[in-house]
Design a protein around this motif. Structure first.
Motif, PDB file in Angstrom:
ATOM      1  N   TYR A  21      -2.132  -2.893   8.623  1.00  0.00           N
ATOM      2  CA  TYR A  21      -1.617  -1.828   7.778  1.00  0.00           C
ATOM      3  C   TYR A  21      -1.966  -0.480   8.377  1.00  0.00           C
ATOM      4  N   VAL A  33      -0.108   0.873   3.987  1.00  0.00           N
ATOM      5  CA  VAL A  33       1.320   0.590   4.150  1.00  0.00           C
ATOM      6  C   VAL A  33       1.418  -0.470   5.243  1.00  0.00           C
ATOM      7  N   ASP A  34       2.105  -1.557   4.969  1.00  0.00           N
ATOM      8  CA  ASP A  34       2.297  -2.618   5.958  1.00  0.00           C
ATOM      9  C   ASP A  34       2.901  -2.007   7.227  1.00  0.00           C
ATOM     10  N   ALA A  38       6.418   0.585   8.427  1.00  0.00           N
ATOM     11  CA  ALA A  38       6.248   1.943   8.955  1.00  0.00           C
ATOM     12  C   ALA A  38       7.157   2.144  10.162  1.00  0.00           C
ATOM     13  N   VAL A  89       9.138   5.316   6.099  1.00  0.00           N
ATOM     14  CA  VAL A  89       8.910   3.947   5.647  1.00  0.00           C
ATOM     15  C   VAL A  89      10.244   3.272   5.383  1.00  0.00           C
ATOM     16  N   LEU A  98       7.674   9.509   3.299  1.00  0.00           N
ATOM     17  CA  LEU A  98       6.494   9.511   2.438  1.00  0.00           C
ATOM     18  C   LEU A  98       5.606  10.693   2.807  1.00  0.00           C
ATOM     19  N   CYS A 125       2.345   0.258  -6.146  1.00  0.00           N
ATOM     20  CA  CYS A 125       1.548  -0.708  -5.380  1.00  0.00           C
ATOM     21  C   CYS A 125       1.604  -2.060  -6.082  1.00  0.00           C
ATOM     22  N   LEU A 139      -2.180  -1.335  -1.788  1.00  0.00           N
ATOM     23  CA  LEU A 139      -1.127  -1.586  -0.804  1.00  0.00           C
ATOM     24  C   LEU A 139       0.208  -1.141  -1.390  1.00  0.00           C
ATOM     25  N   ILE A 140       0.803  -0.128  -0.779  1.00  0.00           N
ATOM     26  CA  ILE A 140       2.084   0.426  -1.243  1.00  0.00           C
ATOM     27  C   ILE A 140       3.213  -0.579  -0.973  1.00  0.00           C
ATOM     28  N   ASP A 141       4.038  -0.784  -1.968  1.00  0.00           N
ATOM     29  CA  ASP A 141       5.222  -1.619  -1.842  1.00  0.00           C
ATOM     30  C   ASP A 141       6.416  -0.679  -1.644  1.00  0.00           C
ATOM     31  N   PRO A 142       6.984  -0.618  -0.433  1.00  0.00           N
ATOM     32  CA  PRO A 142       8.087   0.323  -0.184  1.00  0.00           C
ATOM     33  C   PRO A 142       9.261   0.189  -1.143  1.00  0.00           C
TER      34      PRO A 142
END
Length: 148
Positions: A21, A33-34, A38, A89, A98, A125, A139-142
């Motif tokens: 991440y 962010v995975d 990115a 993202v 972002l 998240c 962990l942000i989920d786009p």
């Protein structure tokens, strides 16, 4: 405090046993962010128009991207017209810009540290990453950023 792992700065592992991440910061709060989502890290950016004037966009290579303000989403004061850092993202077919205070390093943790829990309650998240003694990082989920 920025999350840190022993592998920071090392080449990405191709092993499926690790989750990689990118750390981003809004105020004092770090988020993950995975790395697969990115697209690009950018420096200070000026939005196409101030946030107060409606839907904010950032033009990158002739494409108007929706700006998602991580400070505003985190309950902090929003960026007005500029931000110190930007992470592009991928969220399905959409690319989002972002807006963040800082983009940190790529981190790698064992995949079992990714938890289907959101202890801090951020609506954008869906998971968190256990960091051992350093707590957890959301962990942000786009996909959840699209509606933000």
């Amino acid at each position: 405090m920025q999350p840190h792992s022993r592998s920071a700065g090392q080449p990405a592992s191709s092993s499926r046993t690790f989750f990689e991440y990118l750390a981003v910061r809004a105020g004092d709060q770090w988020f993950a962010v995975d790395v697969q989502a990115a697209n690009e890290i950018r420096g200070p950016e000026t939005f196409d128009r101030p946030i107060s004037e409606g839907r904010t966009t950032l033009t990158v290579r002739e494409n108007a991207l929706k700006v998602v303000d991580l400070r505003r989403l985190s309950g902090l004061s929003a960026f007005a017209y500029t931000c110190p850092a930007m992470l592009l993202v991928q969220a399905a077919a959409d690319t989002l810009a972002l807006a963040v205070d800082e983009v940190g390093e790529i981190e790698s943790v064992p995949r079992e540290r990714v938890r289907a829990a959101n202890p801090l309650g951020y609506v954008f998240c869906s998971h968190s990453i256990a960091l051992g003694a350093n707590g957890e990082i959301p962990l942000i989920d786009p996909m959840l950023l699209i509606a933000a």
